[in-house]
Design a protein around this motif. Structure first.
Motif, mmCIF file in Angstrom:
data_model
loop_
_atom_site.group_PDB
_atom_site.id
_atom_site.type_symbol
_atom_site.label_atom_id
_atom_site.label_comp_id
_atom_site.label_asym_id
_atom_site.label_seq_id
_atom_site.Cartn_x
_atom_site.Cartn_y
_atom_site.Cartn_z
ATOM 1 N N PHE A 99 67.386 35.067 15.101
ATOM 2 C CA PHE A 99 67.510 35.823 16.212
ATOM 3 C C PHE A 99 66.853 37.321 15.638
ATOM 4 O O PHE A 99 66.222 38.567 15.322
ATOM 5 C CB PHE A 99 67.160 36.050 17.660
ATOM 6 C CG PHE A 99 67.972 36.637 18.053
ATOM 7 C CD1 PHE A 99 68.647 35.778 18.041
ATOM 8 C CD2 PHE A 99 67.908 37.452 18.815
ATOM 9 C CE1 PHE A 99 70.142 36.098 19.208
ATOM 10 C CE2 PHE A 99 69.460 38.238 19.367
ATOM 11 C CZ PHE A 99 70.217 37.356 19.154
ATOM 12 N N LYS A 100 68.161 37.541 15.081
ATOM 13 C CA LYS A 100 69.054 38.872 14.586
ATOM 14 C C LYS A 100 68.052 39.862 13.287
ATOM 15 O O LYS A 100 68.039 40.811 13.541
ATOM 16 C CB LYS A 100 70.652 38.711 14.034
ATOM 17 C CG LYS A 100 71.244 38.280 14.957
ATOM 18 C CD LYS A 100 71.935 38.942 16.038
ATOM 19 C CE LYS A 100 72.512 37.749 17.005
ATOM 20 N NZ LYS A 100 72.949 38.253 17.995
ATOM 21 N N ASP A 139 75.813 35.238 13.803
ATOM 22 C CA ASP A 139 74.052 35.488 12.788
ATOM 23 C C ASP A 139 73.922 36.842 12.616
ATOM 24 O O ASP A 139 73.260 37.452 11.435
ATOM 25 C CB ASP A 139 73.641 35.289 14.566
ATOM 26 C CG ASP A 139 73.114 33.278 14.487
ATOM 27 O OD1 ASP A 139 73.954 33.228 13.186
ATOM 28 O OD2 ASP A 139 72.984 32.993 15.420
ATOM 29 N N GLY A 199 75.341 35.893 24.995
ATOM 30 C CA GLY A 199 76.327 36.180 24.593
ATOM 31 C C GLY A 199 76.665 37.550 24.732
ATOM 32 O O GLY A 199 77.841 37.842 25.854
ATOM 33 N N ASN A 200 75.652 38.563 24.179
ATOM 34 C CA ASN A 200 76.684 40.007 24.187
ATOM 35 C C ASN A 200 75.720 41.013 25.057
ATOM 36 O O ASN A 200 75.334 41.423 25.138
ATOM 37 C CB ASN A 200 76.780 40.774 23.177
ATOM 38 C CG ASN A 200 77.613 41.481 22.441
ATOM 39 O OD1 ASN A 200 78.447 41.654 23.475
ATOM 40 N ND2 ASN A 200 77.797 42.614 21.659
ATOM 41 N N PHE A 201 74.110 39.758 25.773
ATOM 42 C CA PHE A 201 73.350 40.400 26.984
ATOM 43 C C PHE A 201 72.764 40.966 26.127
ATOM 44 O O PHE A 201 71.280 42.270 26.195
ATOM 45 C CB PHE A 201 74.163 40.455 28.240
ATOM 46 C CG PHE A 201 73.942 40.726 29.139
ATOM 47 C CD1 PHE A 201 74.055 39.914 29.469
ATOM 48 C CD2 PHE A 201 72.696 42.112 29.491
ATOM 49 C CE1 PHE A 201 73.132 39.930 31.254
ATOM 50 C CE2 PHE A 201 72.324 42.898 30.803
ATOM 51 C CZ PHE A 201 72.477 41.677 31.627
ATOM 52 N N GLY A 202 72.490 41.548 24.420
ATOM 53 C CA GLY A 202 71.695 42.229 24.046
ATOM 54 C C GLY A 202 70.612 41.534 23.878
ATOM 55 O O GLY A 202 69.087 42.466 24.267
ATOM 56 N N ASP A 203 69.852 40.409 23.745
ATOM 57 C CA ASP A 203 69.101 40.308 23.503
ATOM 58 C C ASP A 203 68.109 39.625 25.382
ATOM 59 O O ASP A 203 66.871 40.247 25.097
ATOM 60 C CB ASP A 203 68.856 38.808 23.976
ATOM 61 C CG ASP A 203 67.535 38.182 22.378
ATOM 62 O OD1 ASP A 203 66.408 38.748 22.430
ATOM 63 O OD2 ASP A 203 67.398 36.779 22.136
ATOM 64 N N THR A 222 66.587 30.932 19.299
ATOM 65 C CA THR A 222 67.400 31.553 19.181
ATOM 66 C C THR A 222 67.877 31.913 17.470
ATOM 67 O O THR A 222 68.427 32.876 16.777
ATOM 68 C CB THR A 222 68.447 32.611 19.556
ATOM 69 O OG1 THR A 222 69.635 31.283 20.011
ATOM 70 C CG2 THR A 222 68.035 33.729 20.684
ATOM 71 N N SER A 244 78.024 31.255 18.002
ATOM 72 C CA SER A 244 77.429 32.532 18.348
ATOM 73 C C SER A 244 77.653 32.574 19.333
ATOM 74 O O SER A 244 77.188 34.148 19.794
ATOM 75 C CB SER A 244 76.418 32.513 17.888
ATOM 76 O OG SER A 244 75.853 32.042 16.544
ATOM 77 N N PRO A 259 69.621 31.685 25.880
ATOM 78 C CA PRO A 259 70.830 32.133 25.571
ATOM 79 C C PRO A 259 71.574 33.341 25.221
ATOM 80 O O PRO A 259 71.383 33.849 24.199
ATOM 81 C CB PRO A 259 71.127 31.328 24.371
ATOM 82 C CG PRO A 259 68.998 31.189 23.893
ATOM 83 C CD PRO A 259 68.087 32.170 24.813
HETATM 84 C C1 LIG Z 1 71.824 32.066 18.540
HETATM 85 C C2 LIG Z 1 72.203 32.989 19.203
HETATM 86 N N1 LIG Z 1 72.012 33.019 19.930
HETATM 87 C C3 LIG Z 1 72.192 33.499 20.608
HETATM 88 C C4 LIG Z 1 72.727 34.391 20.823
HETATM 89 C C5 LIG Z 1 73.416 35.166 21.818
HETATM 90 O O1 LIG Z 1 72.453 36.918 22.096
HETATM 91 P P1 LIG Z 1 73.103 38.452 22.533
HETATM 92 O O2 LIG Z 1 74.720 37.920 22.256
HETATM 93 O O3 LIG Z 1 71.867 38.647 22.697
HETATM 94 O O4 LIG Z 1 73.341 37.607 24.036
HETATM 95 C C6 LIG Z 1 73.360 35.351 19.825
HETATM 96 C C7 LIG Z 1 74.720 35.950 19.406
HETATM 97 O O5 LIG Z 1 73.959 37.426 19.336
HETATM 98 C C8 LIG Z 1 73.072 33.885 18.634
HETATM 99 O O6 LIG Z 1 73.204 34.416 17.548
#
Ligand SMILES: Cc1ncc(COP(=O)(O)O)c(C=O)c1O
Ligand SMILES: N[C@@H](CCOP(=O)(O)O)C(=O)O
Length: 463
Positions: free
Chosen positions: A111-112, A143, A255-259, A409, A307, A253
């Motif tokens: 998704f990046k 990613d 991790g860094n809460f950006g999405d 993602t 990720s 899903p």
């Molecule tokens: C495949 C995938 N899914 C989910 C995430 C989590 O997204 P976010 O970091 O925007 O919450 C990431 C990394 O950011 C990712 O690479």
């Protein structure tokens, strides 16, 4: 439109300046001063429009008066022309009332690409107009790095330095970064975790002398230019399921809460979103925070969804800023607590505001594998491990509600070992990456030490 820092001390900046700055000079993250509002008719008009046109209409609400419309139109048309699906981010129904939003049709299969293909062109545009060069840094758990390198490779205006945690990405993710041999691309394998990489990147921004000397800019989702592009697919997906005349929910899903923050932004702009559901793997700091009111960092646990192996979830700071009524001093107090003791308490009213908008769930390794296997058996659909974390959590929120969109993602071929172990199927890489394993790699291993990274960058950047 001006952009303000979550910590309240940095000067407000224009869209282009906030994008070039990445992190604010007070250590905060930029947010628009106010949320643009879309009417029901404006949202309904997105139905049937090409993705790039919707992207243009949404992004220009933040960039108008700064990036000329004609230039922005050219940028988004080129950015989304790199995607291999005509809808750019199509949706697929995997079971009644449950859809996946496929965000992996870009050049690096995650998704990046949606944001990075926009950001690289937009930065290039601003730097070229100003006759400047910049040094781009980024931390990646796999990613972001590959998408950023693909988007910035060969550009004359930028040198890009990506820090990944040595040995903690999938082989495909690492090779997507380290086999790019353009002169402006520099890969650093850091002896540490993703959080260590991210902490060094933030440290580089907070060393103002270094930051200015190399004209530092960032491509992580701390950069508003990333989030703004991710807002778009919340609108296109929701509209394709009947919004604005019907509510939809999203499971992300995280991790860094950006999405998921981009989803929150879409809601603030008028998109009728019912629930925003945070899905985490064993690195479940966000779920614990929503449950207990305390944000407390533990050690990072490696999982088959690498990720998302993140504890310090940077964009949560943006949500905290919103939840405390945009009080920069309150955010500073919480971030000081994080720095000093690895945690802080979320004020009660802010916690209630967050709980009103978000739910959270966690998926353990066994359930992630079982979700991949079960979804393939029942629906014939192959999930990557990150998407599987989301799909598993989404399933406990399906009953009788609005249609659920689980964000897909990454493409399963980015994580062939985990997918094969769970399903017996080894997903093939697409043809343009088929020889990835034979390509030569280039990267340097550095200690988890900010000084070493600064020296490395200083001796290589052209900015
Ligand atoms: C495949 C995938 N899914 C989910 C995430 C989590 O997204 P976010 O970091 O925007 O919450 C990431 C990394 O950011 C990712 O690479
Ligand atoms: N999962 C990410 C971690 C960095 O996230 P970002 O969205 O803030 O760039 C990755 O793949 O690198």
């Amino acid at each position: 439109m001006q952009f303000v820092s979550t910590r309240g001390l940095a000067p407000a900046l224009s869209f282009s300046d906030a994008m070039l700055a990445g992190l604010a000079s007070d250590g905060g993250l930029y947010l628009p001063e106010t949320w643009p509002q879309l009417s029901t008719a404006e949202i309904a008009a997105y139905a049937g429009k090409p993705y790039a046109e919707v992207a243009f209409d949404i992004i220009r609400r933040f960039s108008a008066g700064d990036i000329p419309d004609a230039d922005l139109h050219e940028i988004v048309t080129a950015a989304y022309g790199t995607f291999r699906h005509p809808s750019v981010t199509p949706i697929v129904e995997i079971e009644p009332n449950h859809f996946v939003l496929e965000l992996f049709h870009g050049p690096t299969l995650a998704f990046k690409d949606v944001a990075m293909q926009f950001l690289a062109r937009a930065m290039d545009h601003v730097l070229t107009r100003r006759g400047l060069r910049a040094t781009i840094v980024g931390a990646t758990s796999g990613d972001t790095g590959s998408a950023a390198i693909e988007a910035f490779r060969g550009r004359d205006t930028t040198d890009i330095f990506i820090l990944h945690p040595r040995g903690r990405t999938s082989d495909v993710q690492r090779r997507q970064m380290t086999t790019v041999l353009d002169a402006n691309v520099h890969n650093i394998a850091l002896e540490g975790t993703f959080d260590d990489c991210q902490s060094i990147v933030k440290g580089l921004f907070n060393n103002h002398r270094f930051r200015d000397s190399v004209r530092l800019s960032g491509v992580n989702s701390i950069n508003w230019g990333r989030i703004v592009a991710q807002i778009v697919y919340y609108f296109t997906a929701a509209v394709s399921l009947g919004a604005p005349h019907r509510q939809v929910s999203f499971t992300v899903p995280t991790g860094n809460f950006g999405d998921i923050f981009a989803g929150y932004a879409a809601k603030r702009m008028g998109l009728p979103i019912d629930r925003l559901i945070i899905a985490t793997n064993a690195n479940d700091i966000l779920k614990r925070t929503l449950a207990s009111g305390r944000y407390q960092v533990n050690g990072v646990e490696p999982t088959i969804s690498p990720s998302m192996d993140i504890q310090i979830s940077s964009n949560f700071e943006r949500l905290l800023f919103e939840a405390v009524g945009r009080d920069g001093a309150a955010v500073r107090t919480m971030m000081d607590g994080l720095k000093q003791s690895g945690g802080f308490a979320v004020p009660e009213a802010a916690l209630a505001a967050i709980r009103a908008e978000f739910a959270a769930g966690t998926t353990d390794e066994r359930a992630t594998g079982a979700t991949m296997a079960g979804t393939l058996a029942d629906s014939g659909y192959l999930l990557d491990p990150h998407t599987a974390v989301g799909v598993h959590v989404a399933r406990s929120h399906l009953a009788g509600g609005a249609p659920m969109l689980s964000l897909a993602t990454a493409h399963p071929a980015k994580f062939p070992a985990a997918v094969k172990a769970a399903t017996g199927v080894e997903p093939a890489l697409p043809v343009w990456l088929a020889d990835l394993n034979e390509r030569p790699e280039r990267f340097d291993v550095l200690a988890n030490d900010q000084g070493a990274v600064e020296t490395y960058i200083k001796t290589r950047t052209r900015a």
